[in-house]
Enzyme design. Structure first.
Site, PDB file in Angstrom:
ATOM      1  N   GLY A  11      -2.769 -17.492  -5.989  1.00  0.00           N
ATOM      2  CA  GLY A  11      -2.245 -16.431  -6.470  1.00  0.00           C
ATOM      3  C   GLY A  11      -1.008 -16.858  -7.809  1.00  0.00           C
ATOM      4  O   GLY A  11      -0.417 -17.257  -8.146  1.00  0.00           O
ATOM      5  N   ARG A  21       5.412 -22.005 -20.140  1.00  0.00           N
ATOM      6  CA  ARG A  21       6.395 -22.620 -21.300  1.00  0.00           C
ATOM      7  C   ARG A  21       7.094 -23.836 -21.500  1.00  0.00           C
ATOM      8  O   ARG A  21       6.815 -24.526 -22.842  1.00  0.00           O
ATOM      9  CB  ARG A  21       6.625 -21.096 -22.006  1.00  0.00           C
ATOM     10  CG  ARG A  21       8.008 -21.588 -22.843  1.00  0.00           C
ATOM     11  CD  ARG A  21       8.906 -19.421 -22.848  1.00  0.00           C
ATOM     12  NE  ARG A  21       9.512 -20.370 -23.730  1.00  0.00           N
ATOM     13  CZ  ARG A  21      10.811 -20.332 -23.677  1.00  0.00           C
ATOM     14  NH1 ARG A  21      11.622 -20.954 -22.590  1.00  0.00           N
ATOM     15  NH2 ARG A  21      11.920 -20.097 -25.093  1.00  0.00           N
ATOM     16  N   ARG A  72      -9.729 -18.393  -7.861  1.00  0.00           N
ATOM     17  CA  ARG A  72     -10.424 -19.516  -6.712  1.00  0.00           C
ATOM     18  C   ARG A  72     -11.985 -20.223  -7.305  1.00  0.00           C
ATOM     19  O   ARG A  72     -12.756 -19.847  -7.781  1.00  0.00           O
ATOM     20  CB  ARG A  72     -10.918 -18.358  -5.439  1.00  0.00           C
ATOM     21  CG  ARG A  72     -10.129 -17.458  -5.381  1.00  0.00           C
ATOM     22  CD  ARG A  72      -8.684 -18.123  -4.683  1.00  0.00           C
ATOM     23  NE  ARG A  72      -7.979 -17.000  -4.338  1.00  0.00           N
ATOM     24  CZ  ARG A  72      -6.156 -17.433  -3.701  1.00  0.00           C
ATOM     25  NH1 ARG A  72      -6.311 -18.856  -3.606  1.00  0.00           N
ATOM     26  NH2 ARG A  72      -5.453 -15.900  -3.181  1.00  0.00           N
ATOM     27  N   ASP A 103       0.693 -24.073  -1.433  1.00  0.00           N
ATOM     28  CA  ASP A 103       0.324 -25.548  -1.188  1.00  0.00           C
ATOM     29  C   ASP A 103      -1.713 -25.317  -0.593  1.00  0.00           C
ATOM     30  O   ASP A 103      -1.728 -26.464  -1.139  1.00  0.00           O
ATOM     31  CB  ASP A 103      -0.253 -24.717   0.556  1.00  0.00           C
ATOM     32  CG  ASP A 103      -0.624 -23.294   0.957  1.00  0.00           C
ATOM     33  OD1 ASP A 103      -0.741 -22.419   0.009  1.00  0.00           O
ATOM     34  OD2 ASP A 103      -0.520 -23.581   2.357  1.00  0.00           O
ATOM     35  N   GLY A 185      19.340  -3.084   3.064  1.00  0.00           N
ATOM     36  CA  GLY A 185      20.341  -2.581   4.149  1.00  0.00           C
ATOM     37  C   GLY A 185      18.805  -2.106   5.295  1.00  0.00           C
ATOM     38  O   GLY A 185      19.348  -0.618   5.280  1.00  0.00           O
ATOM     39  N   LYS A 211      22.883   9.383  16.598  1.00  0.00           N
ATOM     40  CA  LYS A 211      24.458   9.746  15.796  1.00  0.00           C
ATOM     41  C   LYS A 211      23.974  10.245  14.708  1.00  0.00           C
ATOM     42  O   LYS A 211      25.082  10.077  14.211  1.00  0.00           O
ATOM     43  CB  LYS A 211      24.559   8.024  16.034  1.00  0.00           C
ATOM     44  CG  LYS A 211      24.439   7.317  16.914  1.00  0.00           C
ATOM     45  CD  LYS A 211      25.000   5.900  17.252  1.00  0.00           C
ATOM     46  CE  LYS A 211      24.893   4.587  18.381  1.00  0.00           C
ATOM     47  NZ  LYS A 211      25.169   3.377  17.404  1.00  0.00           N
ATOM     48  N   MET A 214      20.472  10.418   9.119  1.00  0.00           N
ATOM     49  CA  MET A 214      18.893  11.044   9.448  1.00  0.00           C
ATOM     50  C   MET A 214      17.781  10.958   8.772  1.00  0.00           C
ATOM     51  O   MET A 214      16.276  11.144   8.738  1.00  0.00           O
ATOM     52  CB  MET A 214      19.101  12.008   7.304  1.00  0.00           C
ATOM     53  CG  MET A 214      20.934  12.540   7.803  1.00  0.00           C
ATOM     54  SD  MET A 214      20.580  13.768   9.330  1.00  0.00           S
ATOM     55  CE  MET A 214      19.444  14.264   9.794  1.00  0.00           C
ATOM     56  N   GLU A 222       3.108  -8.366   6.762  1.00  0.00           N
ATOM     57  CA  GLU A 222       1.816  -7.987   6.449  1.00  0.00           C
ATOM     58  C   GLU A 222       1.506  -9.325   7.940  1.00  0.00           C
ATOM     59  O   GLU A 222       0.043  -9.035   8.170  1.00  0.00           O
ATOM     60  CB  GLU A 222       1.074  -8.917   5.735  1.00  0.00           C
ATOM     61  CG  GLU A 222       1.477 -10.361   4.621  1.00  0.00           C
ATOM     62  CD  GLU A 222       0.361 -10.333   3.398  1.00  0.00           C
ATOM     63  OE1 GLU A 222      -0.110  -9.707   2.700  1.00  0.00           O
ATOM     64  OE2 GLU A 222       0.674 -11.344   2.519  1.00  0.00           O
ATOM     65  N   ARG A 243       5.717   7.367   8.029  1.00  0.00           N
ATOM     66  CA  ARG A 243       5.887   7.311   6.651  1.00  0.00           C
ATOM     67  C   ARG A 243       5.343   5.855   6.702  1.00  0.00           C
ATOM     68  O   ARG A 243       6.208   4.958   6.576  1.00  0.00           O
ATOM     69  CB  ARG A 243       5.982   7.762   5.596  1.00  0.00           C
ATOM     70  CG  ARG A 243       5.359   9.567   5.821  1.00  0.00           C
ATOM     71  CD  ARG A 243       4.455  10.253   5.660  1.00  0.00           C
ATOM     72  NE  ARG A 243       3.954  11.047   5.583  1.00  0.00           N
ATOM     73  CZ  ARG A 243       4.650  12.542   4.944  1.00  0.00           C
ATOM     74  NH1 ARG A 243       4.386  11.861   4.130  1.00  0.00           N
ATOM     75  NH2 ARG A 243       4.217  13.426   5.753  1.00  0.00           N
TER      76      ARG A 243
END
Length: 319
Positions: A11, A21, A72, A103, A185, A211, A214, A222, A243
């Site tokens: 990847g 470079r 690959r 790896d 955060g 509390k 919102m 993954e 969502r």
């Protein structure tokens, strides 16, 4: 004069071009001839090598991806394929091969080393899943890409008072999730290395809502599962709107951060130095901010140590 070849495999990762470079220019500075191998081990088998010059790597340090491209190669996994790769390197008179990747790429380099081909490995993968080094090239950029997404999703989550679940890459390594979760955060970070309980997560989300909070951000690695599945479970149990966002391969692209550019440049130069010293079967890493090299066999046998302290800090600061 030595002849060096460089390839990228597996990847792609932001900073690979900066490493290419550095290898090319540092080698030329030392009076070496440099070949770029197109399309990784597949291109090596097919003899797709091009001699590089200073212009070959001009204006690429800031670019994501890899100018040498990657592919690959099932053929390289066979003895016949590796023999052909070794033959090609001999035809071009290559004295040392630099491979940039993860790896799987390193395992290929190890096989070539067993055949007497001098090889040096540079860690280029956003997953940061190589145990021997603190950081791999591309990891820092990937984390910053996730942070950008967290900021944007937090804005819309606040507007609609919803829970946003962000699925990030990393395979079975939770480093991207933990680092981006702490820096962004996030309220919860779910990773393969730590057991988690859906009811505990739902309880914490409801307590935060009561509390007056919102919105909430959950980072899901993954290697744990699908963001949409988690969103459905939370919605069913809490009646909160959830969502799911899957960032996917956007994490692989983009201009590398300054950290990744500097890291790649240092590692590329170190790889050439090792070849000039007739060393082989080595991989480059960074530990305690120092560039070092070690035996490729030892590096691949090491087990990744998860930063539990960082995960605990993320959890504490989210409350």
């Amino acid at each position: 004069m030595k002849t060096i070849a460089v390839l990228t495999s597996g990847g792609d990762a932001p900073g690979m071009n900066a490493a290419i470079r550095a290898v090319a220019r540092y080698a030329m500075h030392k009076g070496c001839k440099v070949y770029g191998v197109n399309r990784g081990y597949r291109g090596l088998i097919e003899g797709d090598l091009e001699e590089m010059n200073l212009l070959s790597v001009c204006d690429i340090i800031h670019r994501g991806g890899t100018i040498l491209r990657s592919a690959r190669s099932e053929e390289f996994m066979t003895v016949e394929g590796r023999n052909q790769a070794a033959t090609v390197l001999k035809i071009f008179g290559v004295d040392g091969l630099v491979v940039i990747g993860g790896d799987g790429t390193f395992r290929g380099a190890r096989e070539l080393s067993n055949m007497g081909i001098p090889t040096i490995g540079i860690p280029g993968t956003i997953d940061n899943d190589l145990a021997y080094t603190d950081y791999t090239i591309g990891f820092d950029t990937a984390v910053n890409t996730v942070l950008d997404a967290i900021g944007k999703l937090r804005d819309t989550s606040s507007s609609h008072e919803r829970v946003s679940i962000i699925e990030v890459m990393g395979r079975n390594c939770g480093d991207i999730a933990v680092f981006s979760g702490l820096a962004g955060g996030a309220e919860k970070v779910i990773i393969p290395e730590i057991d988690w309980n859906i009811d505990e997560i739902c309880k914490d989300l409801l307590k935060s809502k009561n509390k007056g909070k919102m919105q909430s951000i959950i980072i899901l690695s993954e290697g744990v599962g699908k963001a949409q599945d988690l969103a459905d479970q939370i919605s069913e149990k809490t009646r909160m709107e959830c969502r799911a966002t899957v960032l996917g391969h956007i994490q692989r692209g983009g201009s590398p951060t300054g950290f990744d550019r500097v890291l790649a440049s240092k590692m590329g130069a170190k790889a050439v130095q090792l070849i000039m010293e007739d060393k082989t079967s080595r991989v480059i890493g960074i530990k305690d901010n120092n560039i070092f090299d070690m035996d490729i066999y030892e590096a691949l046998e090491m087990e990744k140590t998860f930063p539990e302290g960082l995960y605990e800090l993320t959890d504490i600061l989210s409350n």
